[in-house]
Scaffold this active site. Structure first.
Site, PDB file in Angstrom:
ATOM      1  N   GLN A 150      -4.118  -3.453  12.770  1.00 46.33           N
ATOM      2  CA  GLN A 150      -5.786  -3.670  12.368  1.00 46.33           C
ATOM      3  C   GLN A 150      -5.985  -4.762  11.557  1.00 46.33           C
ATOM      4  O   GLN A 150      -5.200  -6.083  11.376  1.00 46.33           O
ATOM      5  CB  GLN A 150      -6.088  -2.191  11.520  1.00 46.33           C
ATOM      6  CG  GLN A 150      -5.309  -2.673   9.934  1.00 46.33           C
ATOM      7  CD  GLN A 150      -5.535  -1.528   8.700  1.00 46.33           C
ATOM      8  OE1 GLN A 150      -5.568  -0.016   9.357  1.00 46.33           O
ATOM      9  NE2 GLN A 150      -5.928  -1.966   7.806  1.00 46.33           N
TER      10      GLN A 150
ATOM     11  N   ASP B  20       0.928  -0.855  -0.085  1.00 49.21           N
ATOM     12  CA  ASP B  20      -0.037   0.050   0.261  1.00 49.21           C
ATOM     13  C   ASP B  20       1.278   1.784  -0.462  1.00 49.21           C
ATOM     14  O   ASP B  20       1.784   1.209   1.498  1.00 49.21           O
ATOM     15  CB  ASP B  20      -1.033  -0.437   1.241  1.00 49.21           C
ATOM     16  CG  ASP B  20      -2.229   0.548   0.695  1.00 49.21           C
ATOM     17  OD1 ASP B  20      -1.646   1.909   0.397  1.00 49.21           O
ATOM     18  OD2 ASP B  20      -2.376   1.078   2.044  1.00 49.21           O
TER      19      ASP B  20
ATOM     20  N   SER C 218     -11.394   2.746   7.625  1.00 47.65           N
ATOM     21  CA  SER C 218     -11.522   2.908   6.420  1.00 47.65           C
ATOM     22  C   SER C 218     -12.026   1.564   5.124  1.00 47.65           C
ATOM     23  O   SER C 218     -11.040   0.712   5.672  1.00 47.65           O
ATOM     24  CB  SER C 218     -10.448   3.403   5.960  1.00 47.65           C
ATOM     25  OG  SER C 218      -9.597   5.007   6.297  1.00 47.65           O
TER      26      SER C 218
ATOM     27  N   ARG D 278       4.480   2.346   9.650  1.00 54.70           N
ATOM     28  CA  ARG D 278       4.353   3.365   9.433  1.00 54.70           C
ATOM     29  C   ARG D 278       5.671   4.380   9.530  1.00 54.70           C
ATOM     30  O   ARG D 278       5.482   5.076  10.479  1.00 54.70           O
ATOM     31  CB  ARG D 278       2.954   3.879   8.925  1.00 54.70           C
ATOM     32  CG  ARG D 278       2.155   3.067   8.133  1.00 54.70           C
ATOM     33  CD  ARG D 278       0.440   3.633   8.012  1.00 54.70           C
ATOM     34  NE  ARG D 278       0.035   2.631   7.312  1.00 54.70           N
ATOM     35  CZ  ARG D 278      -1.202   3.251   7.708  1.00 54.70           C
ATOM     36  NH1 ARG D 278      -2.372   4.060   8.155  1.00 54.70           N
ATOM     37  NH2 ARG D 278      -2.348   1.769   7.020  1.00 54.70           N
TER      38      ARG D 278
ATOM     39  N   GLU E  30     -10.613   8.462  13.908  1.00 52.53           N
ATOM     40  CA  GLU E  30     -11.398   7.556  12.526  1.00 52.53           C
ATOM     41  C   GLU E  30     -10.634   6.481  13.158  1.00 52.53           C
ATOM     42  O   GLU E  30     -10.029   5.809  13.810  1.00 52.53           O
ATOM     43  CB  GLU E  30      -9.676   7.870  11.112  1.00 52.53           C
ATOM     44  CG  GLU E  30     -10.529   7.093  10.439  1.00 52.53           C
ATOM     45  CD  GLU E  30      -9.557   7.202   9.396  1.00 52.53           C
ATOM     46  OE1 GLU E  30      -8.992   5.864   8.493  1.00 52.53           O
ATOM     47  OE2 GLU E  30      -8.653   8.539   8.388  1.00 52.53           O
TER      48      GLU E  30
ATOM     49  N   ASP F  30     -15.037   6.961   5.264  1.00 50.80           N
ATOM     50  CA  ASP F  30     -14.319   6.679   6.263  1.00 50.80           C
ATOM     51  C   ASP F  30     -15.599   6.619   7.190  1.00 50.80           C
ATOM     52  O   ASP F  30     -16.192   7.330   7.295  1.00 50.80           O
ATOM     53  CB  ASP F  30     -13.398   7.855   7.265  1.00 50.80           C
ATOM     54  CG  ASP F  30     -11.690   7.967   6.284  1.00 50.80           C
ATOM     55  OD1 ASP F  30     -11.145   6.660   5.104  1.00 50.80           O
ATOM     56  OD2 ASP F  30     -11.101   9.003   6.119  1.00 50.80           O
TER      57      ASP F  30
END
Length: 343
Positions: free
Chosen positions: A124, A55, A260, A109, A257, A244
């Site tokens: 996640q 991604d 997504s 990340r 959030e 989202d």
């Protein structure tokens, strides 16, 4: 700038928190898999560089990469999410429409800006379902959104039953909104300010259409051009088959959030999105070649942040209270002064 409470006391003790995290993860993944007809698969921690499978997020984040000695120094990348890998897996398994997979996704990340909501470690539930071509509609997407939201609601009550101090705050239904409408309604607010305003008003919202150009030429938020479909017209004056889920976090007084998701690109929408983003060179990558040739199953999928869901449900002030990561000395000291215990 996100503001944390000056003085904070966790509702649950550290030991109760650890037990509650396990309970949330066990309960939620069972609820999600039952609601969406998913079965669990094992997922990779890294993928081969240059295949187009990883991604790219907004296209500027740098994946962690490393050479493999026994593969002639071929480079691998730690995943940033499994958005495209899951579609390959669905295709490989030959799943029928209405059935899918889920997995625990652990990613790094390193370009994240660290704060109470953002960590370099991402955990996640990544999920994906096969869908029929006739289901490539915003109405089908919103039906799935409501199912995911029901799982979150059930989990909130499940915790309240165990820990009465964790009183439910979510509204009965999630409010469906469109990014274009929000831009037209609040033209003087930034996208983030719009999110905060409407999430505070409704308690839980799904903002549809993330990544495509808004009427004023801006975008609500970045999305890579090669997994979610954010360019297709929905037939009611809007564009975008993704979005989202956000909820109002009562401890931080901000929009949080949690998920997504989106209907994935068709060969036609992939071509258009690559052209709009000036990324047509990606069409030469193995993943994109297969997609453009019509070899991949049409799917809908997304990710649900595990630490963020736990943070919200347990009324925590910092994501570091529900996951173990690394933080700057300044963040550690600031949390200590506010009464926030990082794991």
């Amino acid at each position: 700038m996100l503001k944390m409470p000056a003085k904070y006391k966790s509702i649950l003790s550290p030991r109760e928190t650890e037990h509650a995290i396990v309970a949330i993860k066990d309960f939620f993944q069972l609820a999600l898999s039952t609601e969406l007809n998913l079965y669990r698969v094992t997922a990779p921690l890294f993928v081969e560089s240059g295949t187009g499978i990883n991604d790219d997020l907004n296209g500027v984040e740098r994946p962690v990469s490393f050479p493999v000695k026994d593969l002639n120094e071929k480079r691998m990348e730690i995943v940033q999410s499994l958005a495209k890998w899951k579609r390959l897996k669905i295709t490989e398994l030959g799943l029928e429409p209405g059935f899918g997979i889920y997995t625990d996704m652990n990613a790094l990340r390193p370009d994240e800006e660290l704060d109470a909501l953002h960590s370099i470690y991402v955990d996640q539930w990544d999920w994906e379902v096969a869908i029929d071509e006739k289901d490539r509609t915003v109405f089908y997407l919103h039906d799935i959104v409501k199912k995911v939201y029901r799982c979150i609601k059930r989990c909130e009550f499940f915790l309240y039953d165990r820990y009465p101090a964790l009183k439910p705050v979510l509204p009965p239904e999630i409010k469906i909104l469109f990014s274009e409408d929000l831009q037209e309604q609040y033209p003087n607010l930034t996208p983030k300010e719009r999110e905060i305003k409407v999430t505070k008003q409704y308690g839980a919202v799904f903002i549809t259409g993330i990544g495509g150009r808004l009427p004023d030429g801006t975008i609500h938020d970045g999305r890579a051009p090669d997994y979610d479909d954010w360019i297709t017209e929905t037939g009611d004056g809007h564009r975008g088959l993704n979005g989202d889920i956000l909820v109002w976090h009562p401890v931080l007084n901000t929009a949080l959030e949690l998920s997504s998701m989106g209907i994935r690109v068709s060969p036609e929408s992939l071509q258009m999105q690559l052209e709009e983003r000036g990324s047509t060179d990606r069409a030469k990558l193995p993943f994109h070649k297969r997609l453009l040739n019509g070899e991949l199953t049409q799917t809908l999928g997304g990710g649900i942040g595990q630490s963020r869901l736990c943070m919200f449900l347990l009324r925590k002030a910092h994501v570091g209270e529900t996951q173990v990561s690394v933080w700057s000395d300044e963040i550690i000291q600031d949390c200590k002064e506010r009464g926030i215990s990082l794991l």
